[in-house]
Design an enzyme around this catalytic site. Structure first.
Site, short mmCIF file in Angstrom:
data_model
loop_
_atom_site.label_atom_id
_atom_site.label_comp_id
_atom_site.label_asym_id
_atom_site.label_seq_id
_atom_site.Cartn_x
_atom_site.Cartn_y
_atom_site.Cartn_z
CE LYS A 1 -100.87 11.21 -15.59
NZ LYS A 1 -102.31 11.24 -15.26
CB VAL B 1 -99.87 20.78 -7.65
CG1 VAL B 1 -99.01 19.81 -6.84
CG2 VAL B 1 -100.81 20.01 -8.57
CG ASP C 1 -102.75 12.78 -18.58
OD1 ASP C 1 -102.18 13.79 -18.14
OD2 ASP C 1 -103.04 11.80 -17.87
CD GLU D 1 -94.24 7.91 -6.43
OE1 GLU D 1 -94.85 7.37 -7.37
OE2 GLU D 1 -93.34 7.34 -5.79
#
Ligand SMILES: NC(=O)c1ccc[n+]([C@@H]2O[C@H](COP(=O)([O-])OP(=O)(O)OC[C@H]3O[C@@H](n4cnc5c(N)ncnc54)[C@H](OP(=O)(O)O)[C@@H]3O)[C@@H](O)[C@H]2O)c1
Length: 417
Positions: free
Chosen positions: A200, A26, A196, A125
């Site tokens: 979230k 990323v 995971d 975000e």
């Protein structure tokens, strides 16, 4: 502009300096995207965003980067030292951006509290659904809307595997294909176990309801135990199978959970295929809004990170609101699919329906397949408390004629057509 470059000579307004922690999938994509978008951002914002310094395991000095930056972007992952770096940055008055769901879902309150105390922005975000802008929609567009429920497909790996399984692959074949295509890691356990997605959903629940939900408050089930058989029955019943995260207001509290679930074709999440993510937000005021898009990948995630940086540059984001004390509800109602391998003897169906009836499990539809020792009963129930369903299944497993452990999968009944 590369990760080591600075503002072009002759720029009159001071550049907006980004301290970048992490230059992996990323981080590197963020560096490239920033160089592509810097002119445009400068044009409408008046300041040019530049990388002020980069920290990796082998490069950079954190204190120096912090001192030299206007904003700190954390793309390291894991809890430490990411947590320490973010806290240090906020304590020194710097706004921060992070894509780190594990950190936010385990130490969110400490981070939010620090942001509030120091009046800085903490943007995240990319930590929830990759490029799908659900955080901003909840914080801004829907900030005056009382959210009742969120359903999300927030893990692209499992959605890819389930899509392959619905086309006939076994779990093992689908996982191998996901790994070959780059949608699953060599060690996929965080994804396939539901952990995971649970992280979230904890973050989404905090946003939607203000309740300080942590990863350990979220009950989660993965997809490893799903059978090709279940997918086939689902198709016959007009159902699709997804790994769903739910966060909802319930009985004066909040319930947050992740589980494989069957959906009818009219549900907005039923058509979300492959590695995509989608989140459905429900409220009486809006009925239902669904956002969908790519949930991971360096460039998609970097785009959400850069959106956060720009939002801070333009002053669009606020420090997080204080938490609300809401109890966590763990026993919730759901409809269930129930799969029983049974010997086809007289009295079997009567025995099964008696146990279900005693536990107040009422049957919506039933299909019997096969004969003799290979018979199967496949049922869909009406909504029932999960504790009642668990007790009924435990009792059914005791019958001699039930030849393997009964399998249950939740069914989401709502459809929006
Ligand atoms: N990849 C995705 O599609 C995706 C999607 C959504 C969110 N995210 C989140 O984005 C974050 C970054 O993920 P990624 O896939 O880019 O990770 P990654 O490829 O493993 O890169 C991590 C980077 O952080 C650096 N790093 C690791 N430990 C460090 C330490 N102790 N001190 C300084 N630097 C350290 C690494 O340095 P070295 O280069 O020296 O090893 C590397 O540059 C994670 O929180 C992840 O959950 C990723």
């Amino acid at each position: 502009m590369s990760a080591s470059a600075s503002a072009p000579a002759g720029t009159s307004v001071a550049p907006f300096r980004i301290g970048l922690l992490g230059l992996g999938t990323v981080g590197a994509a963020f560096d490239v995207l920033l160089s592509e978008r810097a002119d445009e951002i400068e044009r409408f914002n008046g300041r040019r965003p530049v990388i002020g310094g980069v920290l990796t395991r082998s490069r950079g000095d954190f204190e120096r980067i912090l001192c030299d930056c206007d904003i700190l972007v954390e793309l390291i992952g894991g809890t430490e030292p990411a947590r320490e770096y973010l806290l240090a940055a906020m304590r020194s008055g710097k706004d921060v951006v992070s894509a780190n769901k594990q950190l936010l879902s385990q130490h969110g309150e400490e981070l939010f509290e620090t942001a509030r105390e120091h009046g800085v922005r903490l943007r995240f975000e990319a930590a929830v659904a990759g490029a799908v802008p659900v955080v901003r929609v909840l914080e801004e567009s829907l900030s005056a809307t009382p959210i009742e429920r969120i359903h999300g497909i927030v893990n692209g790996t499992t959605n890819y595997i389930l899509t392959e399984m619905s086309a006939g692959a076994s779990y093992e074949e689908a996982l191998a294909e996901a790994q070959r295509s780059g949608y699953a890691e060599a060690d996929p356990s965080d994804d396939v176990s539901g952990r995971d997605a649970a992280a979230k959903m904890a973050i989404l629940a905090r946003l939607a309801f203000g309740a300080p939900v942590h990863l350990q408050d979220v009950s989660y089930e993965g997809i490893e135990h799903l059978h090709r058989d279940d997918m086939q029955y689902a198709r016959e019943l007009g159902l699709g199978l997804k790994l769903i995260g739910t966060a909802e207001r319930l009985r004066g509290g909040v319930s947050v959970r992740v589980y494989p679930a069957f959906l009818y074709g009219g549900h907005p999440l039923a058509s979300v295929l492959g590695p995509f993510n989608a989140v459905t937000v429900e409220s009486e005021a809006i009925t239902e809004i669904t956002l969908s898009g790519p949930g991971a990948g360096g460039r998609h995630t970097a785009s959400a990170v850069l959106g956060d940086v720009v939002s801070v540059m333009t002053g669009g984001a606020r420090p997080p609101a204080p938490p609300l004390a809401l109890p966590l509800i763990t026993d919730v109602e759901s409809a269930f699919y129930l799969h029983l391998d049974v010997a086809d003897h007289p009295g079997v169906l009567a025995g099964v329906t008696r146990v279900l009836g005693e536990r107040e499990v009422s049957i919506r539809s039933v299909v019997q397949r096969g004969l003799g020792e290979n018979a199967r009963l496949v049922m869909v129930t009406h909504p029932v408390l999960e504790s009642s369903m668990r007790a009924a299944v435990a009792e059914l497993a005791e019958f001699d004629f039930v030849r393997s452990l009964p399998r249950t999968i939740r069914v989401i009944e709502e459809e929006y057509t």
